[in-house]
Structures are given as structure tokens and as C-alpha cells.
Design an enzyme around this catalytic site. Structure first.
Site, mmCIF file in Angstrom:
data_model
loop_
_atom_site.group_PDB
_atom_site.id
_atom_site.type_symbol
_atom_site.label_atom_id
_atom_site.label_comp_id
_atom_site.label_asym_id
_atom_site.label_seq_id
_atom_site.Cartn_x
_atom_site.Cartn_y
_atom_site.Cartn_z
ATOM 1 N N ASP A 199 -38.590 40.454 20.551
ATOM 2 C CA ASP A 199 -37.717 40.994 19.516
ATOM 3 C C ASP A 199 -38.324 42.270 18.974
ATOM 4 O O ASP A 199 -39.552 42.368 18.830
ATOM 5 C CB ASP A 199 -37.517 39.978 18.388
ATOM 6 C CG ASP A 199 -36.284 40.298 17.558
ATOM 7 O OD1 ASP A 199 -36.292 41.325 16.843
ATOM 8 O OD2 ASP A 199 -35.313 39.526 17.622
ATOM 9 N N HIS A 254 -29.798 38.310 7.229
ATOM 10 C CA HIS A 254 -29.017 38.470 5.990
ATOM 11 C C HIS A 254 -27.850 37.492 5.897
ATOM 12 O O HIS A 254 -27.089 37.529 4.930
ATOM 13 C CB HIS A 254 -28.482 39.899 5.866
ATOM 14 C CG HIS A 254 -27.445 40.271 6.898
ATOM 15 N ND1 HIS A 254 -26.156 39.783 6.880
ATOM 16 C CD2 HIS A 254 -27.508 41.102 7.972
ATOM 17 C CE1 HIS A 254 -25.481 40.288 7.889
ATOM 18 N NE2 HIS A 254 -26.274 41.089 8.578
ATOM 19 N N HIS A 261 -19.370 43.315 6.838
ATOM 20 C CA HIS A 261 -18.738 42.287 6.012
ATOM 21 C C HIS A 261 -19.467 42.249 4.674
ATOM 22 O O HIS A 261 -20.692 42.236 4.621
ATOM 23 C CB HIS A 261 -18.835 40.942 6.741
ATOM 24 C CG HIS A 261 -18.725 39.741 5.877
ATOM 25 N ND1 HIS A 261 -17.618 39.477 5.111
ATOM 26 C CD2 HIS A 261 -19.580 38.717 5.661
ATOM 27 C CE1 HIS A 261 -17.798 38.344 4.468
ATOM 28 N NE2 HIS A 261 -18.987 37.871 4.772
ATOM 29 N N TYR A 307 -15.294 33.697 0.068
ATOM 30 C CA TYR A 307 -16.074 32.456 0.061
ATOM 31 C C TYR A 307 -17.218 32.605 -0.935
ATOM 32 O O TYR A 307 -17.600 33.716 -1.330
ATOM 33 C CB TYR A 307 -16.583 32.107 1.463
ATOM 34 C CG TYR A 307 -17.568 33.087 2.066
ATOM 35 C CD1 TYR A 307 -18.898 33.125 1.669
ATOM 36 C CD2 TYR A 307 -17.160 33.966 3.071
ATOM 37 C CE1 TYR A 307 -19.803 34.008 2.229
ATOM 38 C CE2 TYR A 307 -18.063 34.852 3.640
ATOM 39 C CZ TYR A 307 -19.382 34.859 3.213
ATOM 40 O OH TYR A 307 -20.269 35.739 3.770
ATOM 41 N N VAL A 315 -24.331 31.789 12.793
ATOM 42 C CA VAL A 315 -25.281 30.730 12.428
ATOM 43 C C VAL A 315 -24.635 29.355 12.552
ATOM 44 O O VAL A 315 -25.260 28.387 13.004
ATOM 45 C CB VAL A 315 -25.808 30.950 10.990
ATOM 46 C CG1 VAL A 315 -26.634 29.753 10.522
ATOM 47 C CG2 VAL A 315 -26.634 32.223 10.912
ATOM 48 N N ASP A 338 -7.113 23.259 37.793
ATOM 49 C CA ASP A 338 -6.202 22.723 38.797
ATOM 50 C C ASP A 338 -5.453 23.903 39.387
ATOM 51 O O ASP A 338 -5.040 24.822 38.685
ATOM 52 C CB ASP A 338 -5.261 21.669 38.211
ATOM 53 C CG ASP A 338 -4.286 22.228 37.189
ATOM 54 O OD1 ASP A 338 -4.609 23.252 36.538
ATOM 55 O OD2 ASP A 338 -3.211 21.635 37.018
ATOM 56 N N LEU A 382 9.279 32.079 44.249
ATOM 57 C CA LEU A 382 9.582 33.176 45.176
ATOM 58 C C LEU A 382 8.721 34.377 44.811
ATOM 59 O O LEU A 382 8.875 34.964 43.738
ATOM 60 C CB LEU A 382 11.062 33.536 45.096
ATOM 61 C CG LEU A 382 12.030 32.374 45.392
ATOM 62 C CD1 LEU A 382 13.461 32.774 45.065
ATOM 63 C CD2 LEU A 382 11.913 31.930 46.850
#
Length: 812
Positions: free
Chosen positions: A34, A47, A224, A255, A354, A541, A641
């Protein structure tokens, strides 16, 4: 050390979960790199607000979230928990949202998670800050809660490290190294790391990393808003981080979560703020976290006003800090999981929030180690699901931004997406417009649901009107078109059906290995068969038509079938596969008068003996060369067809001129779906998926165990004797209680299964619902109930097919 050499790019919540899960399965020669410090690497994980709501219309996404909850509940770091299971509460402030919460309650119940609907007073008891005058009701999921994402990363890093996994912080990936289209390693700013497998878990940087391996990753980072209040007097003295349920006010795109004596406020109601992966700074360049952009107060103004109305106690507080945090969005709201088709060993696990992270970690570990995922059905998440147009930058940006805007919207299952449209049109499109086609979308195709020109067909017929929800994107014309198909003859545009050509001297042998049925039969044969995964689960299928000794046409379900065949092509070049859908088209001509329409138009013999059921032949219909297959997905005499796209309109006009004097009609997908359910025909991806085997799904007839080995045969032999659930047909008498799919099925008060496909049967005069049920509840005559919003609809298990069980109509 065991297993191949694996490099995981990204040590956020997904990369850490994968390292933990894959090392637990014995692969320990794993290196995680990282660009940032550990465990807070600077990506979205660092965050993320941590809210975990398990409710989702997708069974798979709910199961990924459930596993994440269960795992995080078991993790801690030095006694600090990685999950605060305070519950999740969604509230309704409009009647429409209250109805939607009942539908959501149906989903979560169908997927086996405890939840309950609350009155307004009960919402207040759960969350005392809520304004009781504003709330009409709510949905509570007690097992939801707050994920401590960075702690969860640390906990999983510790577990993986103990098993021998290496984590390298501050290693920026500069390139993915390949040779002969296979991964050989990664190049970092501190040197090369050899690898047999590279897994990209880079999150918002995913497109940049994927491009290093030649992959166009359809993902957009969007900002966001998340804000934090200062102390709220009503919460003074709260010493625990969270005591109230996490809260969603979806009517206003909001939220909320506790943070001691303040709250966090997340907002999706602002304008989309997309960025490209290349525009995101590196950890070294950024002033703080590179995944965090400057808070734009003007965009948050409406959110703060609405928050004060829903949670009046916040009027005594202020917004003290905020961010515009970057998260990954995709065109269909599902993650991007799987291996590159072009570079062997390059895998991605991207666009994972998350909420689903630990579940995805487990799924990817199983897929990598075992060759398939046994715990989750991943067909919705497979990276290779997309059609070429769905990878265009314009399309990806438009749909990702639309999904951001609609993230909390009430979306009907038939609601078509917005722009860009139209994208794909059949050669019949202009004629369909002339007949007043009402178009929905299927894989980019404009597909008629019904035709307004058929409004006169409704007169004199008894077409019951369904309830309000089922009546959206519906018309009584749907019922009239279905009945007319059974009475006379109808033309259906089947162009959206994906068509693949498999050819070459090794084609027959390859398809015999891939298919459960015997497909290497005489030229002209058509076989309904299955693709299975190695664990015996149904991958698809398909119909396989042998058009020449070394040429087969596959009627497929989507791009994953093309991907599956491509991955199994022999290395010697003796087989080729190509998608012929764009250059061809198809009309389904079906109904008792179909032969009276077709036979006068051709010198070829279309009698019952001239072209038997499940046979194919080439012929001229008027001046148009066609490949005719005697198949019918609606349960009536007729043919599919096929011709080239340039002659499609001529074929349409020729057939329509012959059908119209006989009372023929042009019919849409609404009628088609009703007719196919009357006949009991399954739809892959809806009625059966990777998690089901043929014997459970009622398609065991498509398996020929006496043939040579095929993929999945050994596993299927083990599963065959242990069928514990079955896809079963239920009928409903009340025409207003037509359900749409994904509703829970109850035996008394006990949820026992869920609906897959449903429609009204206009021939049989009953509602039809196919559902997965425990085997002991599948005897005909068993009375069950379907949970439909706030109703319990009585439904009876019935023998199938409901229409023409002797097949006399099809074989006529």
C-alpha cells in the site's frame, strides 16, 4: 510457506480481509502493498463512516454484509471492538417511503435476517432524537451497526501476519509486470515483487492500477458529504461512542450515526462530484488523506435544514467539521470481482464498501484457492459481466453519477435507467415505434414491453388490474397480447437474446466438456443444456444448435457465457468463439396459427415432420435467408427466426404482412414473461443462479449423466442425492395480489423461502409465483403465504407446468 506467490495491491478493508481469508486457507506466500501507512492507509476505508445496513434487494449483497457483520463482531484490537452492534433504523416521512420500507422488510426477511417494522412511537423509543411528528414508521434490523473500519483492518492484518503474510506500507505501485499475457509481479517505487497472482484492491485508485494490466475498470470515484456536529445538549454525558441505532432518512438522502455527544451526518442529496483516479493525489502529495476533498458548505445547506427538522435537538448544535469523501460507484451498484480475461493472474476486488468487505474477502479467497466461490453467488458481481458499450467512459460516468443521485430513491424493478438512451436498437425499432411500443431496457437494448397499437385488443376481454405497485410499467394490453398469442399468432422481438458462434474442428469436443447435455449430435439438432461450475452449481442455461459440422450457435444469457467459453478454449487454436449478436436479429413467431403464417412464405418444409421440435434449418422466408429453430419460450407452436441485421426489417415486414390477415399481433416482453411462467420455463439469474444445482432448480432433465465427463459432473453426483430445497410453482387466486419477485414465503409465521419470478397468468386466470422452498414444503396442495408489503397473500404449491403439460401445443 504455501500456495502461489500473491501480491495484493491495497491494504484497506478489502485487501486486509482478503489477506486474512486467503492465509486462513493455507496460502501464505502473500504480500500486501500500500502506498500509505498502516492501518490507516489514506483510502476510503480511512474516512468511511462505518454504517453497515444489511438490507438489499440482492440476496448476494445481503449475504456479503451478513458475513461482514458476523466477522467484525468477532474481531477486536487490544480489547477494542471492531463492530458496535447498535442496530439499524430506517425511517419513513412519506407514505411512499413507508410502503417502500414494507418492501425492504420483505427482502431482509426473505434473505433470512431478523427485522421488524416499527410504528412512529416505536421509532422514537429506539432513537429519542427523532421528531415523532415527522416520522410515520420505520424498519429496524437489530444486527446492523457501526463498523470500526480501521480497527478491523488492523485486526485482520495481525491475524494474517501471524500466518506469514507480509505487509509493506509506503510502497507505491508503478506497474503490473506481465509476460506472454500472464502476471509476473508488480513494480513499486522500492523495487520489484514477483507474483503469480496480483489482486487489485486499490479502491478509488483501482482504475489506475487496472490500466497497468491493460484493463478498463468501469468505476468512478465520487465525493460524498460527511459532517460532524459539535456537542448536542440532549446528548450531554454520553461516554459511549454509539448507543442509538444508525439511522437512515432516505426521503432526504441522509443518514446519521452517534459519536459520543455529537452525531455524524452523511448526505447523498447534493450534486454528483466525480473525479478520475488520475486526479486523486498520492499519499505523499496529499495534505492529509488523499481520499478526502474539501468540504463544500453550500452543498450541505439543505441537509442541515432537513436534519434540524428530523432531529430537533440538533438546532442547539453546529456543524463543526466536514469532508467530501471519495467512494467508488459502478454502473449497476455491484462490486467488480474476478480475473482479467486478457491477463492471466490479474484479479480485481473493487467498488466494495465497508458493508460488504469481509464477505468479499472470503468470496475472493474461495475463488482463488478453490477455483470457484462456494459461499456466495457472484454472478451479479463478476467483473466480466459487462457488454462492450457498458465500458465506454461516457456510459460509465453517466450511469455512475445517476446511481449516486438515486442511491436512496425508490426504484421499481422494471424502471429503466436514464441517459444515455437509446444505445442498442434492433432492426425492427422503427416498426415498433410505429406500433406505439413502450420500451424498457435490457443490456442496452430497447425492448418493447407492450404496444399501444394493441389497445383495441383489450375490448371484450377480462384483464384484471393488479395492485398499485405491480401496475407500474404495466398495461391491460399486456394481458391482451398474451391471450392473443395463445389464440392466433404473435411476433416477438428476440434480438436482445445473446448469440454466440463457436466454431472450429475442436468445437464439438469443447462444448461436450462444457455442457451437461449431449450437443455433438447431427447437424440441425438443438439442445437445451446447462453450463455448470466445478461445484455443480448452474452457471447458465443455454441452447446449442449445431448448424454445421464445426459450427454451433449458442443462445446465451449474457457476457459471462462468452467469458466462460473463452476461458476454456483450447490453446491449440482449434476453437473460436465470437459474439454474433450485433450483426444478427431474431423474431419469435409463436401461436397456433404460426405455421399458416410461415409456410406460404417459403419453399422449405415447415410441417411437423419437415422441421421437428428442437431442430434447426436454413431457409428463405420470402427473399430473406434465415436460420429457423423450432423452439418456443412461450409454450406455443413456432420458431425463432434469425437473420442478419441488414435484412431484419424486411423479415419483419414479410411476416407482419402475412400474420395481420390471420389476426396476428406484435407482442412485448410483458406478455412473454406471463406466457413463459405458465409454461414453467426458468430464467437464469432470476430463478436459478450459481448457488443452485439442476435437481433443485427443476432442470435435471438437461443433465445426461451417461455422457463422458463434463465440468461439474463429479460434484453434481454428490449433490444429486441431497436435494433439500426446490424451485416450486405457486398460484395465487387474488389478481390484485400479483407479486413481482424477491418476496418472502411463509409457512405460518415462519419464513421458509422467497419468490423468484412472478406474473399473472392470463391463460389460466391466476397469479403465478415461482419460489425457492424447503423440499418438505413442495408437495402440490401445500398452502403457504407470500409476504407482499403489509399483506400475507395465500399461495398454493401446484404441479407444473400450468399450461399444456402434454406438450401438444408445442409439438403440433
Amino acid at each position: 510457506m504455501a500456495g502461489p506467490r500473491v501480491v495484493i495491491i491495497g491494504a484497506g478493508v478489502v485487501g486486509a480481509a482478503l489477506a486474512d481469508e486467503i492465509s486462513a486457507r493455507g496460502w501464505t506466500e502473500v504480500t500486501v502493498v500500500d502506498q500509505g501507512p498502516l492501518p490507516a492507509t489514506g483510502g476510503s476505508t480511512s474516512h468511511a463512516p462505518g454504517l453497515v445496513f444489511q438490507t438489499n434487494s440482492s440476496k448476494t449483497m445481503t449475504e456479503l454484509a451478513r458475513y461482514t457483520v458476523e466477522k467484525f463482531c468477532s474481531l477486536d484490537v487490544d480489547g477494542k471492538p471492531c463492530f458496535l452492534q447498535v442496530g439499524g433504523l430506517e425511517v419513513a416521512t412519506t407514505p411512499e417511503r413507508l410502503t417502500e420500507l414494507r418492501r425492504r422488510h420483505g427482502w431482509i426477511t426473505a434473505w433470512g435476517i431478523d427485522a421488524r417494522l416499527l410504528t412512529a412511537d416505536e421509532c422514537l423509543q429506539q432513537h429519542p432524537l427523532v421528531n415523532p411528528a415527522k416520522v410515520l414508521g420505520g424498519l429496524l434490523v437489530p444486527t446492523d451497526g457501526l463498523a470500526k473500519a480501521v480497527l478491523a483492518v488492523e485486526a485482520q492484518i495481525r491475524r494474517a501476519t501471524e500466518r506469514g503474510v507480509t505487509f509493506l506500507a509506503r510502497h507505491e505501485v508503478l506497474d503490473v509486470l506481465t509476460a506472454d499475457d500472464e502476471v509476473t509481479g508488480v513494480l513499486t517505487d522500492q523495487g520489484e515483487i514477483p507474483a503469480d497472482i496480483v489482486v487489485c484492491c486499490a479502491g478509488i485508485w483501482g482504475p489506475k492500477i487496472a490500466r497497468m494490466a491493460g484493463m478498463n475498470l468501469p468505476l468512478t470515484p465520487l465525493a460524498h458529504q460527511l459532517a460532524w456536529t459539535g456537542p448536542i445538549p440532549a446528548l450531554a454525558g454520553q461516554t459511549e461512542e454509539a448507543v442509538r441505532p444508525i439511522l437512515r432518512h432516505q426521503d432526504a438522502d441522509l443518514y446519521y450515526r452517534d459519536r459520543f455527544d455529537g452525531i455524524g451526518i452523511g448526505y447523498y442529496g447534493h450534486r454528483p462530484m466525480p473525479v478520475t483516479a488520475d486526479e486523486i493525489l498520492s499519499v505523499e502529495e496529499a495534505d492529509g488523506m488523499p481520499s478526502v476533498l474539501k468540504f463544500t458548505e453550500d452543498d450541505f445547506a439543505d441537509a442541515w435544514t432537513e436534519t434540524q427538522a428530523l432531529l430537533p435537538a440538533t438546532k442547539e448544535a453546529k456543524v463543526e467539521e466536514g469532508i467530501n469523501g471519495l467512494f467508488s460507484f459502478t454502473t449497476d451498484n455491484f462490486p467488480l470481482l474476478g480475473e482479467s480475461r486478457d491477463v492471466k493472474g490479474f484479479w480485481v476486488a473493487e467498488a466494495v464498501w465497508v458493508t460488504h468487505s469481509a464477505g468479499v474477502g472470503r468470496a475472493m479467497a474461495e475463488w482463488l484457492v478453490d477455483g470457484y466461490c462456494s459461499s456466495f453467488d457472484l454472478h451479479e458481481c463478476d467483473l466480466n459481466r459487462f457488454e462492450p458499450h457498458q465500458l465506454s467512459p461516457e456510459y460509465v460516468l453517466a450511469r455512475d453519477c445517476q446511481n449516486f443521485v438515486e442511491v436512496y430513491d425508490i426504484i421499481h424493478p422494471l424502471q429503466p435507467p436514464g441517459d444515455p438512451r437509446p444505445i442498442r436498437t434492433s432492426p425492427f425499432h422503427a416498426r415498433q415505434q410505429e406500433h406505439g411500443a413502450v420500451f424498457l431496457e435490457a443490456n442496452g437494448w430497447e425492448r418493447p414491453q407492450w404496444y399501444e397499437a394493441n389497445a383495441g385488443l383489450v375490448d371484450g376481454r377480462s384483464i384484471p388490474t393488479p395492485g398499485d405497485w405491480a401496475a407500474r410499467f404495466w398495461s391491460p394490453i399486456v394481458g391482451a397480447e398474451a391471450q392473443a398469442t395463445r389464440e392466433t399468432v404473435a411476433m416477438y422481438d428476440m434480438t436482445a437474446l445473446k448469440r454466440l458462434e463457436v466454431s472450429g474442428p475442436g468445437a464439438a469436443d469443447l462444448l461436450e466438456r462444457l455442457c451437461t447435455g449431449k450437443v455433438a449430435k447431427s447437424v440441425g439438432s438443438v439442445t437445451y443444456t446447462l453450463f455448470l461450475d466445478h461445484d455443480g452449481g448452474i452457471r447458465s442455461d443455454v441452447t446449442v444448435a449445431r448448424l454445421a459440422r464445426d459450427t454451433f450457435q449458442i443462445g446465451a444469457n449474457g457476457n459471462l457465457d462468452l467469458d466462460w467459453i473463452t476461458r476454456h478454449l483450447p490453446a491449440d487454436g482449434t476453437v473460436q468463439v465470437r459474439d454474433i449478436t450485433p450483426g444478427t436479429c431474431c423474431i419469435g413467431l409463436w401461436g397456433p396459427l404460426a405455421r399458416k403464417v410461415l409456410q406460404p412464405l417459403t419453399d422449405a418444409d415447415f410441417s411437423g415432420e419437415g422441421l421437428k421440435y428442437f431442430r434447426a434449418k436454413t431457409a428463405y422466408i420470402g427473399s430473406v435467408p434465415v436460420t429457423a429453430m423450432r423452439l418456443s419460450y412461450v409454450g406455443e407452436l413456432g420458431w425463432e427466426l434469425y437473420t442478419t441485421a441488414d435484412q431484419g426489417r424486411k423479415l419483419w415486414d414479410t411476416l407482419w404482412e402475412a400474420a395481420r390477415p390471420l389476426g396476428g399481433v406484435i407482442a412485448g416482453r410483458g406478455a412473454f414473461n406471463s406466457l413463459r411462467l405458465e409454461k414453467g420455463y426458468r430464467s437464469f439469474g432470476t430463478d436459478m443462479t450459481y448457488e443452485h444445482d439442476p435437481y433443485e432448480a427443476g432442470v435435471g432433465f438437461a443433465v445426461k449423466l451417461d455422457k463422458d465427463d463434463f465440468i461439474g459432473k463429479a460434484a453434481l453426483l454428490r449433490r444429486k442425492e441431497n436435494v433439500r430445497r426446490k424451485l416450486s410453482c405457486l398460484v395465487v387466486d387474488d389478481p390484485r395480489s400479483v407479486v413481482l419477485g424477491k418476496e418472502p414465503v411463509f409457512d405460518g409465521e415462519r419464513p421458509v423461502g422467497y419468490v423468484t419470478s412472478a406474473a399473472y397468468g392470463y391463460t389460466i386466470g391466476k397469479g403465478i409465483a415461482y419460489a425457492w422452498l424447503p423440499a418438505e414444503l413442495t408437495s402440490p396442495g401445500t398452502v403457504l403465504h407470500i409476504g407482499y408489503f403489509d399483506q400475507r397473500v395465500e399461495a398454493v404449491v401446484t404441479e407444473e407446468p400450468l399450461f399444456d403439460p402434454t406438450m401438444s401445443r408445442l409439438r403440433g
